[in-house]
Design a protein around this motif. Sequence first.
Motif, PDB file in Angstrom:
ATOM      1  N   VAL A  42       1.055  12.016 -31.113  1.00  0.00           N
ATOM      2  CA  VAL A  42       1.642  12.752 -30.018  1.00  0.00           C
ATOM      3  C   VAL A  42       2.093  14.081 -30.596  1.00  0.00           C
ATOM      4  O   VAL A  42       3.002  14.137 -31.406  1.00  0.00           O
ATOM      5  CB  VAL A  42       2.840  12.013 -29.397  1.00  0.00           C
ATOM      6  CG1 VAL A  42       3.426  12.847 -28.276  1.00  0.00           C
ATOM      7  CG2 VAL A  42       2.383  10.674 -28.843  1.00  0.00           C
ATOM      8  N   SER A  43       1.398  15.137 -30.229  1.00  0.00           N
ATOM      9  CA  SER A  43       1.857  16.480 -30.552  1.00  0.00           C
ATOM     10  C   SER A  43       2.821  16.878 -29.450  1.00  0.00           C
ATOM     11  O   SER A  43       2.816  16.285 -28.383  1.00  0.00           O
ATOM     12  CB  SER A  43       0.672  17.438 -30.607  1.00  0.00           C
ATOM     13  OG  SER A  43       1.103  18.727 -30.958  1.00  0.00           O
ATOM     14  N   TYR A  44       3.660  17.868 -29.701  1.00  0.00           N
ATOM     15  CA  TYR A  44       4.654  18.130 -28.672  1.00  0.00           C
ATOM     16  C   TYR A  44       5.179  19.546 -28.742  1.00  0.00           C
ATOM     17  O   TYR A  44       5.043  20.257 -29.731  1.00  0.00           O
ATOM     18  CB  TYR A  44       5.824  17.155 -28.803  1.00  0.00           C
ATOM     19  CG  TYR A  44       6.399  17.137 -30.194  1.00  0.00           C
ATOM     20  CD1 TYR A  44       5.870  16.275 -31.151  1.00  0.00           C
ATOM     21  CD2 TYR A  44       7.438  17.977 -30.554  1.00  0.00           C
ATOM     22  CE1 TYR A  44       6.353  16.266 -32.430  1.00  0.00           C
ATOM     23  CE2 TYR A  44       7.922  17.968 -31.843  1.00  0.00           C
ATOM     24  CZ  TYR A  44       7.384  17.109 -32.777  1.00  0.00           C
ATOM     25  OH  TYR A  44       7.859  17.113 -34.054  1.00  0.00           O
ATOM     26  N   GLY A  45       5.779  19.960 -27.623  1.00  0.00           N
ATOM     27  CA  GLY A  45       6.463  21.233 -27.564  1.00  0.00           C
ATOM     28  C   GLY A  45       7.842  21.007 -26.996  1.00  0.00           C
ATOM     29  O   GLY A  45       8.094  20.011 -26.327  1.00  0.00           O
ATOM     30  N   PHE A  46       8.752  21.917 -27.276  1.00  0.00           N
ATOM     31  CA  PHE A  46      10.083  21.743 -26.698  1.00  0.00           C
ATOM     32  C   PHE A  46      10.774  23.083 -26.524  1.00  0.00           C
ATOM     33  O   PHE A  46      10.411  24.081 -27.121  1.00  0.00           O
ATOM     34  CB  PHE A  46      10.940  20.804 -27.550  1.00  0.00           C
ATOM     35  CG  PHE A  46      11.134  21.228 -28.983  1.00  0.00           C
ATOM     36  CD1 PHE A  46      12.225  21.972 -29.362  1.00  0.00           C
ATOM     37  CD2 PHE A  46      10.228  20.848 -29.951  1.00  0.00           C
ATOM     38  CE1 PHE A  46      12.424  22.339 -30.669  1.00  0.00           C
ATOM     39  CE2 PHE A  46      10.411  21.199 -31.274  1.00  0.00           C
ATOM     40  CZ  PHE A  46      11.516  21.952 -31.641  1.00  0.00           C
ATOM     41  N   ARG A 116      14.800  20.068 -24.688  1.00  0.00           N
ATOM     42  CA  ARG A 116      13.915  19.459 -23.701  1.00  0.00           C
ATOM     43  C   ARG A 116      12.536  19.319 -24.343  1.00  0.00           C
ATOM     44  O   ARG A 116      11.999  20.291 -24.858  1.00  0.00           O
ATOM     45  CB  ARG A 116      13.823  20.328 -22.457  1.00  0.00           C
ATOM     46  CG  ARG A 116      15.154  20.524 -21.761  1.00  0.00           C
ATOM     47  CD  ARG A 116      15.576  19.276 -21.009  1.00  0.00           C
ATOM     48  NE  ARG A 116      16.811  19.485 -20.278  1.00  0.00           N
ATOM     49  CZ  ARG A 116      17.351  18.600 -19.468  1.00  0.00           C
ATOM     50  NH1 ARG A 116      16.757  17.427 -19.270  1.00  0.00           N
ATOM     51  NH2 ARG A 116      18.471  18.855 -18.836  1.00  0.00           N
ATOM     52  N   VAL A 117      11.976  18.130 -24.297  1.00  0.00           N
ATOM     53  CA  VAL A 117      10.718  17.906 -25.007  1.00  0.00           C
ATOM     54  C   VAL A 117       9.605  17.490 -24.065  1.00  0.00           C
ATOM     55  O   VAL A 117       9.850  16.909 -23.011  1.00  0.00           O
ATOM     56  CB  VAL A 117      10.881  16.839 -26.111  1.00  0.00           C
ATOM     57  CG1 VAL A 117      11.935  17.262 -27.114  1.00  0.00           C
ATOM     58  CG2 VAL A 117      11.225  15.481 -25.508  1.00  0.00           C
ATOM     59  N   ALA A 118       8.399  17.810 -24.472  1.00  0.00           N
ATOM     60  CA  ALA A 118       7.199  17.349 -23.773  1.00  0.00           C
ATOM     61  C   ALA A 118       6.205  16.884 -24.816  1.00  0.00           C
ATOM     62  O   ALA A 118       5.990  17.566 -25.822  1.00  0.00           O
ATOM     63  CB  ALA A 118       6.601  18.470 -22.925  1.00  0.00           C
ATOM     64  N   ALA A 119       5.610  15.723 -24.601  1.00  0.00           N
ATOM     65  CA  ALA A 119       4.654  15.154 -25.549  1.00  0.00           C
ATOM     66  C   ALA A 119       3.237  15.350 -25.039  1.00  0.00           C
ATOM     67  O   ALA A 119       2.961  15.163 -23.858  1.00  0.00           O
ATOM     68  CB  ALA A 119       4.945  13.665 -25.742  1.00  0.00           C
ATOM     69  N   ASP A 144      -3.531  24.477 -24.127  1.00  0.00           N
ATOM     70  CA  ASP A 144      -3.544  25.210 -22.858  1.00  0.00           C
ATOM     71  C   ASP A 144      -2.412  24.758 -21.943  1.00  0.00           C
ATOM     72  O   ASP A 144      -1.697  25.578 -21.354  1.00  0.00           O
ATOM     73  CB  ASP A 144      -4.889  25.010 -22.147  1.00  0.00           C
ATOM     74  CG  ASP A 144      -5.984  25.892 -22.708  1.00  0.00           C
ATOM     75  OD1 ASP A 144      -5.657  26.826 -23.463  1.00  0.00           O
ATOM     76  OD2 ASP A 144      -7.163  25.637 -22.403  1.00  0.00           O
ATOM     77  N   VAL A 145      -2.263  23.451 -21.803  1.00  0.00           N
ATOM     78  CA  VAL A 145      -1.240  22.928 -20.893  1.00  0.00           C
ATOM     79  C   VAL A 145       0.155  23.201 -21.442  1.00  0.00           C
ATOM     80  O   VAL A 145       1.072  23.568 -20.692  1.00  0.00           O
ATOM     81  CB  VAL A 145      -1.460  21.421 -20.656  1.00  0.00           C
ATOM     82  CG1 VAL A 145      -0.298  20.832 -19.869  1.00  0.00           C
ATOM     83  CG2 VAL A 145      -2.766  21.203 -19.895  1.00  0.00           C
ATOM     84  N   ALA A 146       0.345  23.046 -22.749  1.00  0.00           N
ATOM     85  CA  ALA A 146       1.660  23.317 -23.335  1.00  0.00           C
ATOM     86  C   ALA A 146       2.053  24.775 -23.130  1.00  0.00           C
ATOM     87  O   ALA A 146       3.205  25.087 -22.802  1.00  0.00           O
ATOM     88  CB  ALA A 146       1.642  22.969 -24.824  1.00  0.00           C
ATOM     89  N   ILE A 147       1.081  25.680 -23.321  1.00  0.00           N
ATOM     90  CA  ILE A 147       1.358  27.104 -23.104  1.00  0.00           C
ATOM     91  C   ILE A 147       1.706  27.348 -21.639  1.00  0.00           C
ATOM     92  O   ILE A 147       2.664  28.062 -21.320  1.00  0.00           O
ATOM     93  CB  ILE A 147       0.139  27.947 -23.530  1.00  0.00           C
ATOM     94  CG1 ILE A 147      -0.047  27.866 -25.052  1.00  0.00           C
ATOM     95  CG2 ILE A 147       0.311  29.406 -23.084  1.00  0.00           C
ATOM     96  CD1 ILE A 147      -1.371  28.440 -25.539  1.00  0.00           C
ATOM     97  N   ASP A 152       8.676  26.631 -25.947  1.00  0.00           N
ATOM     98  CA  ASP A 152       9.080  27.641 -26.930  1.00  0.00           C
ATOM     99  C   ASP A 152       8.490  27.366 -28.303  1.00  0.00           C
ATOM    100  O   ASP A 152       8.238  28.282 -29.080  1.00  0.00           O
ATOM    101  CB  ASP A 152      10.606  27.678 -27.061  1.00  0.00           C
ATOM    102  CG  ASP A 152      11.269  28.330 -25.867  1.00  0.00           C
ATOM    103  OD1 ASP A 152      12.277  27.796 -25.396  1.00  0.00           O
ATOM    104  OD2 ASP A 152      10.784  29.383 -25.416  1.00  0.00           O
ATOM    105  N   VAL A 153       8.300  26.078 -28.607  1.00  0.00           N
ATOM    106  CA  VAL A 153       7.831  25.665 -29.927  1.00  0.00           C
ATOM    107  C   VAL A 153       6.760  24.600 -29.745  1.00  0.00           C
ATOM    108  O   VAL A 153       6.908  23.713 -28.903  1.00  0.00           O
ATOM    109  CB  VAL A 153       8.983  25.077 -30.782  1.00  0.00           C
ATOM    110  CG1 VAL A 153       8.496  24.771 -32.192  1.00  0.00           C
ATOM    111  CG2 VAL A 153      10.181  26.004 -30.799  1.00  0.00           C
ATOM    112  N   LEU A 154       5.706  24.689 -30.542  1.00  0.00           N
ATOM    113  CA  LEU A 154       4.693  23.645 -30.585  1.00  0.00           C
ATOM    114  C   LEU A 154       4.657  23.078 -31.997  1.00  0.00           C
ATOM    115  O   LEU A 154       4.388  23.799 -32.956  1.00  0.00           O
ATOM    116  CB  LEU A 154       3.318  24.207 -30.210  1.00  0.00           C
ATOM    117  CG  LEU A 154       2.885  24.023 -28.763  1.00  0.00           C
ATOM    118  CD1 LEU A 154       1.644  24.856 -28.472  1.00  0.00           C
ATOM    119  CD2 LEU A 154       2.612  22.557 -28.463  1.00  0.00           C
TER     120      LEU A 154
END
Length: 602
Positions: A42-46, A116-119, A144-147, A152-154
């Motif tokens: 699971v890569s993630y951005g937050f 706040r996180v998204a996986a 693409d979706v994370a952007i 703020d961070v990947l």
Amino acid sequence: MRDWVQFHQSGEESVRMQPKKGLALHSPVWHAKLHLFPYYLVSYGFRKSRKLIGARYFNKGYGSIVGHLNSSFQTARDIEGHGTHTLSTAAGNFVPGANVFGNGKGTAKGGSPRARVAAYKVCWPAVGVNEGGCYEADILAGFDVAISDGVDVLSVSLGGAIDEYSDDAIAIGSFHAFKKGITVVASAGNSGPGPGSGVSLSQKSLPARKFYPLISGARAKASNQSEEDANLCKPGTLDSEKVKGKILVCLRGVNPRVEKGHVALLARAVGMILANDEESGNGILADAHVLPAAHIISTDGQAVFSYLNSTKDPWAYITNVRTELGTKPAPFMASFSSRGPNILEESILKPDITAPGVSVIAAFTLATGPTDAAYDKRRIPFNTESGTSMSCPHVSGIVGLLKSLHPDWSPAAIRSAIMTTATTRNNNGDPILDSSNTRATPFAYGAGHVQPNRAADPGLVYDLTVNDFLNYLCSRGYTAKDLKLFTDKPYTCPESFSLTDFNYPSISAINLNDTITVTRRVKNVGSPGKYYIHVREPTGVLVSVTPATLEFKKLGEEKTFKVTFKLAPKWKLKDYTFGVLSWSDGKHFVRSPLVVRPYWSH
């Protein structure tokens, strides 16, 4: 016909195969010689500023190779543990009483708690004869979706083969993230060389100071097995009648470390000593073994084997696991951590930075056991894992904090702040060592070990724009067609661009034959002041900096300086040599590693 590449692993595993275009996560158990292996990721951005939270999965690229995917693949759930572990390291909330089998007990938190996180799940397991992995189409879809989600961070704890940037999904995705002001942190890989006390982690323990007979795998071999295979404690190589009731000594290498413990348990050993081979040196890890076990460094392992070979009736005991704080020296470079030089572009030092990545305690999935082996029926909410996958989210968490403190900083400025404030000293005040007890170099730690508090106030930063990166690609011969992968607008390459002037926080002089001059630009992000230069010259190289002082009168002001490298008279430079360039106003120390390689004629 599909193209395949062979993966040969050092230390723990056998040869396996994977699609050439597939990428794989940096697993703490599998130390690949060339690339890394496919597991779930699971890569993630937050981010802290908006209410972003959720989980997504991307599998169309994977499905195009393996065919129909049933409902078990239509989910973002982590059933391997890697993503849960890395996500909680970066941004986990405060959790009291975190521990692994009662060890390391305390309050756990991520580097950027309450973010706040998204996986984004982009890696998948094997199906039938098809290896799993992280396919580039899925990686790019995740980027693409994370952007689009506005992270703020990947944090990207995955990687793969060394490829030109135009063929590298992570490079392409990272560039598009950079254009939107998103900082991407990626693992360097676990392909490092494997060049006195042991490390242990087990749910079970032996009676305190009770001695048991000691036997090596070689002496416990089954009649139809080789001593070499038995010494490695490979499955099916041991005679349980010889092992029963004894502490078994196994040599590290070829098959997985925790598997050796399972083999020992099946052979009815009461405990295991796992001894490093010479290549593994001092790199010892706290694996979640299935029986009482101790992992020892290679020199201690040699002493144990010497004792076994010189004693008719050897005995030993294994103490209970205990948590030690404030150990020295720390940090030191793990044997598995990938080293430089940068194979793709020597003019840019890699890695950038080092951070904690050995025996890291963090959250874990309850869908599998801590060893991820089918025979491991244990379930624990926290686990200890090792790898550059674990280092990556440490840095990602720091980036999250820096974004909160300095929302106007570019990703390049954040990287510079982290790199130029890093330390190359351990907690004894001595130079950081490699796992072989030799002095580590920037090829092991980059700019050094991260120091978050100092990164928050670096004084000066080396900044970079989108055009700087495009000019860099131009210098590598990229055409307008190539550049379309990175920018949606036509870009005209400059008539001339010197790669030595790429404004990176580290400074490399490659192919030094007589004299090389590089240019750098620094921006003031602190208070007004005058900075003075200090240089520790690489051995055999004379370094001069012009000007020798930089005075800044306001925030955001930029100054340019030149660094000239010249071979010392009568000095025959034969290999890489390293130094340090530092600007200081008495409060801030803006430190850049220097890397010099002489010209090698072919």
